[in-house]
Structures are given as C-alpha cells and as structure tokens.
Design a protein around this motif. Structure first.
Motif, short mmCIF file in Angstrom:
data_model
loop_
_atom_site.label_atom_id
_atom_site.label_comp_id
_atom_site.label_asym_id
_atom_site.label_seq_id
_atom_site.Cartn_x
_atom_site.Cartn_y
_atom_site.Cartn_z
N THR A 184 0.81 -1.12 0.02
CA THR A 184 -0.03 0.09 0.00
C THR A 184 0.85 1.29 0.15
OG1 THR A 184 -0.13 -0.16 2.61
CG2 THR A 184 -1.93 -1.16 1.19
N LEU A 185 2.05 1.09 -0.69
CA LEU A 185 3.09 2.14 -0.79
C LEU A 185 2.45 3.55 -1.72
CD1 LEU A 185 6.23 0.48 -0.79
CD2 LEU A 185 5.36 1.72 1.16
N SER A 186 2.89 4.50 -1.43
CA SER A 186 2.74 5.74 -2.08
C SER A 186 3.87 5.57 -3.48
CB SER A 186 2.93 6.87 -1.40
OG SER A 186 2.77 8.07 -2.50
N ASN A 187 3.93 6.64 -4.20
CA ASN A 187 4.75 6.55 -5.06
C ASN A 187 5.97 7.65 -4.96
OD1 ASN A 187 3.16 8.13 -5.87
ND2 ASN A 187 3.76 8.19 -8.30
N SER A 188 5.82 8.46 -3.83
CA SER A 188 6.98 9.48 -3.46
C SER A 188 7.25 9.29 -1.83
CB SER A 188 6.38 11.02 -3.80
OG SER A 188 5.30 11.19 -3.20
N PHE A 189 8.34 9.59 -1.78
CA PHE A 189 8.95 9.37 -0.35
C PHE A 189 9.95 10.49 0.39
CE2 PHE A 189 8.10 5.54 -2.91
CZ PHE A 189 7.17 4.85 -1.90
N VAL A 190 9.75 10.98 1.53
CA VAL A 190 10.67 11.69 2.18
C VAL A 190 11.28 10.80 3.19
CG1 VAL A 190 11.02 13.90 3.43
CG2 VAL A 190 9.43 13.79 1.32
N LEU A 191 12.40 10.56 3.11
CA LEU A 191 12.92 9.68 4.20
C LEU A 191 14.05 10.33 5.02
CD1 LEU A 191 13.89 6.57 2.09
CD2 LEU A 191 11.85 7.10 3.12
N PHE A 192 13.88 10.50 6.50
CA PHE A 192 14.82 11.26 7.20
C PHE A 192 14.64 10.90 8.46
CE2 PHE A 192 10.41 12.70 7.97
CZ PHE A 192 10.49 13.00 9.18
N GLY A 193 15.46 11.41 9.32
CA GLY A 193 15.97 10.96 10.72
C GLY A 193 17.16 10.88 11.10
N GLU A 194 17.51 10.17 12.38
CA GLU A 194 18.78 9.55 12.85
C GLU A 194 19.59 9.05 12.39
OE1 GLU A 194 16.09 12.12 15.66
OE2 GLU A 194 15.92 10.26 14.56
N SER A 195 18.79 7.74 11.96
CA SER A 195 19.66 6.61 11.41
C SER A 195 20.02 6.64 9.84
CB SER A 195 18.82 5.20 11.74
OG SER A 195 19.56 4.17 11.10
N ILE A 196 21.17 7.36 9.56
CA ILE A 196 21.70 7.29 7.97
C ILE A 196 21.60 5.93 7.57
CG2 ILE A 196 23.26 7.91 6.78
CD1 ILE A 196 22.37 10.02 7.97
N PHE A 197 21.94 4.95 8.21
CA PHE A 197 22.07 3.47 7.77
C PHE A 197 20.38 3.01 7.17
CE2 PHE A 197 20.61 -0.99 8.54
CZ PHE A 197 21.58 -1.58 7.27
N LEU A 198 19.62 3.36 7.88
CA LEU A 198 18.21 2.89 7.56
C LEU A 198 17.77 3.77 6.39
CD1 LEU A 198 16.31 2.25 11.01
CD2 LEU A 198 16.93 0.63 9.30
N ILE A 199 18.15 5.11 6.46
CA ILE A 199 17.46 6.12 5.31
C ILE A 199 18.14 5.34 4.05
CG2 ILE A 199 18.09 8.04 4.18
CD1 ILE A 199 17.74 9.37 7.17
N GLU A 200 19.32 4.91 4.21
CA GLU A 200 20.09 4.63 2.80
C GLU A 200 19.68 3.10 2.34
OE1 GLU A 200 24.35 5.08 3.39
OE2 GLU A 200 24.33 6.96 2.73
N HIS A 201 19.29 2.27 3.42
CA HIS A 201 18.88 1.01 3.25
C HIS A 201 17.44 0.81 2.62
CE1 HIS A 201 17.89 -3.17 4.14
NE2 HIS A 201 16.91 -2.88 4.74
#
Length: 321
Positions: free
Chosen positions: A14-31
């Motif tokens: 049920t994902l959208s097709n645009s995402f803004v990923l942010f926060g404290e964990s660089i690893f999870l953002i890149e993952h």
C-alpha cells in the motif's frame, strides 16, 4: 510516520510513489532508499549531495521512460532541497503513478519534514537508530541474502566489535561467504580482528576470576585495540551480568531472550548466570562507578596515558571483588 508503520505499508503493498526519508539513522535511510529504488526495467536518475539540479530532476519525471515503464528519481543530500522544488516533484508523481520519487535527507533538521507533506500522498518516514534487537534482525536478514550462516549471538559479537555500527558489521559479512559451516565468534575474532588467541571477553573473565591479565591487555593493544573500547566493553559486560543477577533474583532462573533481547547459546547463559551471582548489587554499583570514572579520565585529558589508567583500573576492579 515511523518505521513500523512504513514496514506494514511495504508488507501490504500500500505504498505511495513518493517518499521523504529522514531521521537519525543514516543506515536505515540508505537501506530503504536502495529497497524502494530497486525496480526492474526502470530508468533511474540519482543526485548525490551537491549534484542536485531541479530542471534535470523535473525533466526526468516528466518525460517518458527510455528503458522501461517507470522513471525513478533519487535525491540524497545533507542539504535541504527547497520545499517548492519538492512539492513540484511530488506533484509530477501524483500525476503519473508510474513515477517514483525518493528524497533521502541525511541532515539533522528533522522537524522540517515531520508534517511537511500532510496534504499530499507522499510518505514522510522518520528513522531512529535501531535498537539492539532490530539491528540484529536486519543483519540476520542481510546475512541470509548473502548465504552467510550466522546466528544472533555471533551477530551481537560482530556488532559489539564495531560499536553497534550496522554498516560496518554488514560489510564484514562478505568475509564469511566462503564458510560451509556456521560462523562462530572465534571466526569473527580471527577474520575481523586477527585475534584468534585472545579477545576482550577472555580478558574480562580473567579479571573477574582474579587471574593475571597484563599480557592479555598487551596483546590486545598491540593488535590495535583501543583502551577506551576495552574499558567500554568491560562496562557493557558487567552491565549484562548485573541484568542477569537482577532477573535471577526476581524470577529464579535466567531467560536470555528477556534479559538480552535475543536467544544466546545455553553454555553462554549458564556461564553468565553463574558469574552474575558471585557479586552483590552494591559491588556492581562500585564496579560501574570505577569503570565510568576511568573512562571519563581517558576522554577528558589530552596526552593521558590510557594504558596506565586501564591497568590501574583493572587492578582496582579486582580489589573490589
């Protein structure tokens, strides 16, 4: 939203097709950036840091794909992209559901994006640093993908070596891909550290059992181990023993899953349980106070003899037992 809710959207498709990923964990953002952009036969345009160009980004989402039926735009940057730019790029995705836009913000201004896209279908996801159990599960999943046979106990050992840095721990997995058997902590010590004969856990056991330990410290430091890291690992070990001590006194028997957050081998649970009951809570308090004071001394003064502080601290440690 947070990771748990986002994972449910991934599972339920049920994902959208645009995402803004942010926060404290660089690893999870890149993952998750890598996960979301891994689409077969898509035309992918990536901008890293200062490479971002609005006109090129807009053109990519507005044109027909040259190689497949989807255009994917990825922007990864520590600098904030202007909000108007982001809104325009998101709008292109809302007009064409075949497009995918991923903005991976690696900076530390997390308030900007928390509610910045509430009027659009964009999924803004904040990632916090993974807790220990979550980190172990992530590495376990990636290990399976790489056909590396490693249990959670050994993964924890690998994480401890790298101060809980998930990226570094994952990078080590490739060293074990040739193994036909399960990866042990000894394998990790040999290949990751080159310390086949001595590791910090063995040093700690010698200190606790009031055995001579100076040669072990010398061996570790000569192989590049840092005194502060040795000290923090000893503190972590003593904290675990204290947790075992409390749990056993309350419940009568140890439960590694509840104490550590993961199932440890039976011999490890037995060993730590027996060690933990040797000391009273007041002794644990004094040991923690000693170790934390020594760590502060090592970190607070330049040119300090860290090796001398470590040795004197371990001697005092044994005197408290």
């Amino acid at each position: 939203m947070y990771k748990a809710e986002f994972d449910k959207h991934i599972q339920n498709n049920t994902l959208s097709n645009s995402f803004v990923l942010f926060g404290e964990s660089i690893f999870l953002i890149e993952h998750y950036t890598k996960l979301l952009s891994n689409v077969a036969d898509a035309s992918v345009l990536k901008f890293y840091h200062d490479e971002y160009d609005f006109n090129s980004a807009k053109a990519h989402l507005s044109q027909a794909s040259l190689f497949g039926d989807r255009n994917i735009l990825v922007i990864k940057s520590e600098k904030k992209v202007p909000k108007k730019d982001l809104e325009t790029l998101v709008d292109y995705c809302e007009k064409n559901q075949n497009n995918i836009f991923i903005y991976a913000y690696l900076g530390d201004d997390n308030k900007t994006y928390a509610k910045g896209f509430s009027k659009r279908a964009t999924m803004a996801v904040r990632f916090f640093h993974p807790k220990h159990g979550e980190a172990v599960n992530l590495i376990s999943q990636i290990a399976k993908q790489k056909n590396v046979n490693i249990d959670n106990y050994s993964i924890t050992h690998l994480l401890n070596i790298h101060n809980s840095n998930i990226s570094l721990a994952i990078n080590e997995l490739d060293k074990f891909r040739v193994f036909d058997t399960a990866v042990s902590t000894k394998d990790i010590d040999t290949l990751v550290y080159g310390l086949g004969e001595i590791n910090v856990d063995e040093l700690i056991k010698k200190v606790i059992n009031k055995k001579e330990f100076k040669d072990d410290v010398k061996n570790l430091t000569e192989h590049g181990e840092d005194e502060i890291r040795i000290l923090t690992q000893i503190t972590a070990y003593i904290t675990q023993l204290y947790m075992f001590n409390i749990y056993i006194r309350v419940n009568g028997a140890p439960n590694a899953l509840e104490i550590l957050g993961y199932p440890a081998p039976a011999f490890v649970v037995k060993e730590k349980a027996e060690l933990s009951l040797k000391f009273k809570p007041t002794t644990y308090y004094k040991l923690h106070e000693l170790l934390l004071d020594a760590e502060l001394k090592m970190k607070s003064a330049k040119g300090v003899d860290k090796n001398a502080i470590l040795l004197s601290t371990l001697i005092k440690f044994q005197n408290l037992l």
